[in-house]
Design a protein around this motif. Structure first.
Motif, PDB file in Angstrom:
ATOM      1  N   MET A  95       0.841  -1.191   0.000  1.00 29.77           N
ATOM      2  CA  MET A  95       0.000   0.000   0.000  1.00 29.77           C
ATOM      3  C   MET A  95       0.879   1.246   0.000  1.00 29.77           C
ATOM      4  SD  MET A  95      -3.202   0.773   2.444  1.00 29.77           S
ATOM      5  CE  MET A  95      -4.466   1.894   1.912  1.00 29.77           C
ATOM      6  N   VAL A  96       0.607   2.157  -0.929  1.00 29.31           N
ATOM      7  CA  VAL A  96       1.442   3.349  -1.103  1.00 29.31           C
ATOM      8  C   VAL A  96       1.333   4.277   0.107  1.00 29.31           C
ATOM      9  CG1 VAL A  96       1.827   5.381  -2.546  1.00 29.31           C
ATOM     10  CG2 VAL A  96       1.303   3.185  -3.611  1.00 29.31           C
ATOM     11  N   ALA A  97       0.130   4.447   0.634  1.00 28.96           N
ATOM     12  CA  ALA A  97      -0.073   5.383   1.747  1.00 28.96           C
ATOM     13  C   ALA A  97       0.556   4.894   3.048  1.00 28.96           C
ATOM     14  CB  ALA A  97      -1.566   5.621   1.957  1.00 28.96           C
ATOM     15  N   MET A  98       0.677   3.585   3.214  1.00 23.87           N
ATOM     16  CA  MET A  98       1.258   3.014   4.434  1.00 23.87           C
ATOM     17  C   MET A  98       2.287   1.954   4.061  1.00 23.87           C
ATOM     18  SD  MET A  98      -2.015   2.639   6.959  1.00 23.87           S
ATOM     19  CE  MET A  98      -3.308   2.212   5.819  1.00 23.87           C
ATOM     20  N   PRO A  99       3.465   2.379   3.600  1.00 20.86           N
ATOM     21  CA  PRO A  99       4.469   1.415   3.142  1.00 20.86           C
ATOM     22  C   PRO A  99       4.827   0.398   4.220  1.00 20.86           C
ATOM     23  CG  PRO A  99       5.181   3.663   2.708  1.00 20.86           C
ATOM     24  CD  PRO A  99       3.941   3.738   3.526  1.00 20.86           C
ATOM     25  N   ALA A 101       3.207  -1.563   5.899  1.00 20.82           N
ATOM     26  CA  ALA A 101       2.175  -1.904   6.869  1.00 20.82           C
ATOM     27  C   ALA A 101       1.230  -2.969   6.315  1.00 20.82           C
ATOM     28  CB  ALA A 101       1.389  -0.661   7.270  1.00 20.82           C
ATOM     29  N   HIS A 102       0.981  -2.919   5.017  1.00 20.27           N
ATOM     30  CA  HIS A 102       0.063  -3.865   4.380  1.00 20.27           C
ATOM     31  C   HIS A 102       0.737  -4.567   3.210  1.00 20.27           C
ATOM     32  CE1 HIS A 102      -3.297  -2.494   6.784  1.00 20.27           C
ATOM     33  NE2 HIS A 102      -2.987  -1.247   6.489  1.00 20.27           N
ATOM     34  N   MET A 127      -7.219  -3.638   2.227  1.00 21.35           N
ATOM     35  CA  MET A 127      -8.081  -2.463   2.318  1.00 21.35           C
ATOM     36  C   MET A 127      -8.019  -1.627   1.043  1.00 21.35           C
ATOM     37  SD  MET A 127      -5.825  -0.229   5.061  1.00 21.35           S
ATOM     38  CE  MET A 127      -7.076   0.977   5.317  1.00 21.35           C
ATOM     39  N   VAL A 128      -8.938  -0.699   0.922  1.00 13.91           N
ATOM     40  CA  VAL A 128      -9.041   0.189  -0.221  1.00 13.91           C
ATOM     41  C   VAL A 128      -7.852   1.150  -0.224  1.00 13.91           C
ATOM     42  CG1 VAL A 128     -10.443   2.043  -1.220  1.00 13.91           C
ATOM     43  CG2 VAL A 128     -11.546   0.043  -0.236  1.00 13.91           C
ATOM     44  N   GLY A 129      -7.324   1.465  -1.411  1.00 12.29           N
ATOM     45  CA  GLY A 129      -6.234   2.416  -1.549  1.00 12.29           C
ATOM     46  C   GLY A 129      -5.405   2.126  -2.786  1.00 12.29           C
TER      47      GLY A 129
END
Length: 154
Positions: A95-99, A101-102, A127-129
């Motif tokens: 996930m780009v917004a939370m490197p 983490a997901h 999750m969505v993103g």
């Protein structure tokens, strides 16, 4: 004595000319600067090909299929455009917004029957993103490419 003197002058002139040509070539040639370890090139939404020094070219496409599922397809070939069959290919989704983490992976990619060098895999993201999709060829030749995909609620 004259031959010896001529030979020495000729050799000295030849070596001087060779040195001058090498010096001019060194001063004129400007190698491409390498990116430092802390810097990463900006990535467009489209897939980036493998690094310039790597022997494998990878074309990656990712598509959101709904219900948080992402299908990734990759075409791997050598620099001479020969398909890379029976390779060890894996994908990662981050996930780009939370490197980190997901981050998902490594997820093995399977070769598409009847299409040498084409690989596919499916992942269920949490999750969505927006996700960065990384495809890595591990064997027989190294290569890596990235693309991004937007995963929506539907």
């Amino acid at each position: 004595m004259t031959f010896r003197r001529g030979f020495l002058y000729g050799t000295a002139a030849g070596l001087t000319a060779a040195l001058a040509i090498a010096l001019i070539a060194f001063l004129v040639t400007d190698p491409a600067p390498a990116a430092s370890a802390g810097q990463q090139p900006a990535r467009p939404a489209a897939a980036q090909p493998a690094g310039a020094g790597l022997p494998v070219g990878i074309d990656v496409k990712a598509r959101h299929r709904g219900n948080l599922k992402v299908t990734v397809t990759a075409r791997a070939s050598t620099k001479t455009y020969d398909p890379l069959s029976r390779a060890s290919v894996v994908m990662y989704a981050d996930m780009v917004a939370m490197p980190m983490a997901h981050r998902l992976g490594p997820i093995p990619m399977t070769e598409v029957a009847g299409k040498p060098g084409h690989y596919t895999a499916e992942a269920q993201v949490p999750m969505v993103g927006e996700y960065d999709i990384q495809v890595s060829v591990q064997r027989p030749l190294p290569g890596e490419a990235h693309t991004r995909v937007e995963v929506g609620a539907g």
